[in-house]
Design a protein around this motif. Sequence first.
Motif, mmCIF file in Angstrom:
data_model
loop_
_atom_site.group_PDB
_atom_site.id
_atom_site.type_symbol
_atom_site.label_atom_id
_atom_site.label_comp_id
_atom_site.label_asym_id
_atom_site.label_seq_id
_atom_site.Cartn_x
_atom_site.Cartn_y
_atom_site.Cartn_z
ATOM 1 N N LEU A 1 -8.647 0.672 -6.562
ATOM 2 C CA LEU A 1 -7.553 -0.294 -6.625
ATOM 3 C C LEU A 1 -8.056 -1.581 -7.260
ATOM 4 O O LEU A 1 -9.066 -2.142 -6.827
ATOM 5 C CB LEU A 1 -7.030 -0.589 -5.220
ATOM 6 C CG LEU A 1 -6.021 -1.740 -5.085
ATOM 7 C CD1 LEU A 1 -4.701 -1.399 -5.767
ATOM 8 C CD2 LEU A 1 -5.783 -2.087 -3.608
ATOM 9 N N LEU B 1 -5.018 1.477 -16.377
ATOM 10 C CA LEU B 1 -4.431 2.455 -15.461
ATOM 11 C C LEU B 1 -4.607 3.882 -15.965
ATOM 12 O O LEU B 1 -4.472 4.152 -17.154
ATOM 13 C CB LEU B 1 -2.932 2.185 -15.285
ATOM 14 C CG LEU B 1 -2.465 1.406 -14.066
ATOM 15 C CD1 LEU B 1 -0.950 1.309 -14.087
ATOM 16 C CD2 LEU B 1 -2.941 2.012 -12.754
ATOM 17 N N LEU C 1 -1.110 4.551 -1.875
ATOM 18 C CA LEU C 1 -2.561 4.379 -1.900
ATOM 19 C C LEU C 1 -3.232 5.411 -1.004
ATOM 20 O O LEU C 1 -2.904 5.533 0.177
ATOM 21 C CB LEU C 1 -2.905 2.960 -1.438
ATOM 22 C CG LEU C 1 -4.304 2.444 -1.726
ATOM 23 C CD1 LEU C 1 -4.585 2.419 -3.225
ATOM 24 C CD2 LEU C 1 -4.484 1.045 -1.128
ATOM 25 N N SER D 1 5.176 2.634 -13.556
ATOM 26 C CA SER D 1 4.272 3.755 -13.833
ATOM 27 C C SER D 1 4.126 3.889 -15.339
ATOM 28 O O SER D 1 5.049 3.547 -16.086
ATOM 29 C CB SER D 1 4.812 5.052 -13.226
ATOM 30 O OG SER D 1 5.973 5.485 -13.921
ATOM 31 N N ASP E 1 -6.989 3.697 -10.439
ATOM 32 C CA ASP E 1 -5.878 4.548 -10.002
ATOM 33 C C ASP E 1 -4.631 3.724 -9.712
ATOM 34 O O ASP E 1 -3.503 4.190 -9.906
ATOM 35 C CB ASP E 1 -6.272 5.329 -8.736
ATOM 36 C CG ASP E 1 -7.489 6.192 -8.946
ATOM 37 O OD1 ASP E 1 -7.409 7.118 -9.773
ATOM 38 O OD2 ASP E 1 -8.527 5.935 -8.290
ATOM 39 N N ARG E 2 -4.850 2.522 -9.210
ATOM 40 C CA ARG E 2 -3.747 1.646 -8.839
ATOM 41 C C ARG E 2 -4.104 0.211 -9.214
ATOM 42 O O ARG E 2 -5.263 -0.195 -9.159
ATOM 43 C CB ARG E 2 -3.457 1.707 -7.330
ATOM 44 C CG ARG E 2 -3.087 3.095 -6.799
ATOM 45 C CD ARG E 2 -1.708 3.510 -7.264
ATOM 46 N NE ARG E 2 -1.245 4.738 -6.635
ATOM 47 C CZ ARG E 2 -1.358 5.952 -7.171
ATOM 48 N NH1 ARG E 2 -1.967 6.104 -8.359
ATOM 49 N NH2 ARG E 2 -0.879 7.014 -6.550
ATOM 50 N N LEU F 1 2.498 1.796 -3.374
ATOM 51 C CA LEU F 1 1.510 2.285 -4.333
ATOM 52 C C LEU F 1 1.040 3.703 -4.009
ATOM 53 O O LEU F 1 0.280 4.283 -4.796
ATOM 54 C CB LEU F 1 0.293 1.346 -4.357
ATOM 55 C CG LEU F 1 0.472 0.002 -5.065
ATOM 56 C CD1 LEU F 1 -0.743 -0.895 -4.818
ATOM 57 C CD2 LEU F 1 0.693 0.197 -6.561
ATOM 58 N N GLY G 1 -1.173 6.612 -12.730
ATOM 59 C CA GLY G 1 -1.367 5.431 -11.896
ATOM 60 C C GLY G 1 -0.075 4.687 -11.614
ATOM 61 O O GLY G 1 1.005 5.052 -12.103
ATOM 62 N N LEU G 2 -0.196 3.610 -10.840
ATOM 63 C CA LEU G 2 0.951 2.754 -10.503
ATOM 64 C C LEU G 2 0.512 1.294 -10.526
ATOM 65 O O LEU G 2 -0.607 0.965 -10.130
ATOM 66 C CB LEU G 2 1.508 3.087 -9.113
ATOM 67 C CG LEU G 2 2.270 4.402 -8.922
ATOM 68 C CD1 LEU G 2 2.594 4.604 -7.444
ATOM 69 C CD2 LEU G 2 3.550 4.427 -9.754
ATOM 70 N N CYS H 1 0.830 -1.210 0.000
ATOM 71 C CA CYS H 1 0.000 0.000 0.000
ATOM 72 C C CYS H 1 0.862 1.257 0.000
ATOM 73 O O CYS H 1 0.549 2.246 -0.678
ATOM 74 C CB CYS H 1 -0.939 0.005 1.205
ATOM 75 S SG CYS H 1 -2.249 -1.249 1.113
#
Length: 372
Positions: free
Chosen positions: A160, A246, A154, A360, A219-220, A152, A250-251, A149
Amino acid sequence: MKHDTFYNKIVELLTLADVQINGEHPWDIHVHNEKLYARVLSKGSIALGESYMDGWWECERLDEFFYRILRAKLDTKVISWTDMFAILKAKIFNAQKLSRAYRIGKHHYDIGNRLYWYMLDHYMNYSCGYWENAKNLDEAQEAKLDLICRKLDLQPGMRLLDIGCGWGGMAKFAAERYQAKVIGITVSKKQAEFAKEFCKGLPVEIRLQDYRDLKETFDRVVSIGMFEHVGYKNYKTFMQTVRNCLTENGLLLLHTIGGLLSVVKTDPWINTYIFPNSMLPSAQQICQASEGLFVLEDWHNFGADYDKTLMQWFKNFDEHWNQLKDSYSMRFYRMWKYYLLSCAGSFRARSNQLWQIVFSPEGIPGGYHSIR
């Protein structure tokens, strides 16, 4: 005379690993059927595992036995026709194509949630824990989830996607601790049923779905212990699918077991009895698959921690066998013990790795801050 030739060859190989037949060390093997030597030399690793399941040989410390034979690279010295056929088959067919995606769920993950409940931690993580500051399995797995987390970045309210969500541990943790909105997908019906109940009341949706059917934006994205089932012919497809899902800022965090060499198949015994159509990606294969789609921001190897994780899983499994033995045979017990302890030995020998890789889409402005 023929028997003596097979026996002498096995002795010669095992000596390279400091393993004896009927010796006094806990990693020595004790043979109950003299046909073992010819069987192993003709069929390789699958024969070694099957003969153990059949009770042809014993070893007090299977983990130490495998640590020694893998450290000595004996697995490269016995190549059977079974291995050669598996390589040829893998090159011709796409064993992980969409129409076969749910096979692994039925074969491995649907064999009983009670088994995994007894074996795993309280978040039901079936992947490597992070033991840096942990004293037990629960702490190691929570540390792993929190590490993910934080890697990321987050934030509350983020969407997610958890590809290969298992029994819902990551989804539950991310929703409870980081207030994320989570979509988890799995190809196992039993996992999906458990995860839906496990995450009840949280902003979590669990789906029985293959990654190739995803069409949404997140987003993730996280994938924990699932990439091993993707297959080398589909690595690029996986990366392209995630890229399409993504947002630009995002990641993706990929948590996967990794191999030292680029391969097109897995160990025949593992493929037959534990993880059908699985294989371990190499660093080269992952980088090639992500080329042109992602910027590689961070690569973290803590493969030695999988040794500790697997040893704890076996301890839990072994200690709860009395509660499980009415549902599984003694042959299953020997198979599962062989699986867990042989894998522990492989990570101890550093033959296998555990990677957490952060990608990314366009590169983080100013750079990504690596988190350990």
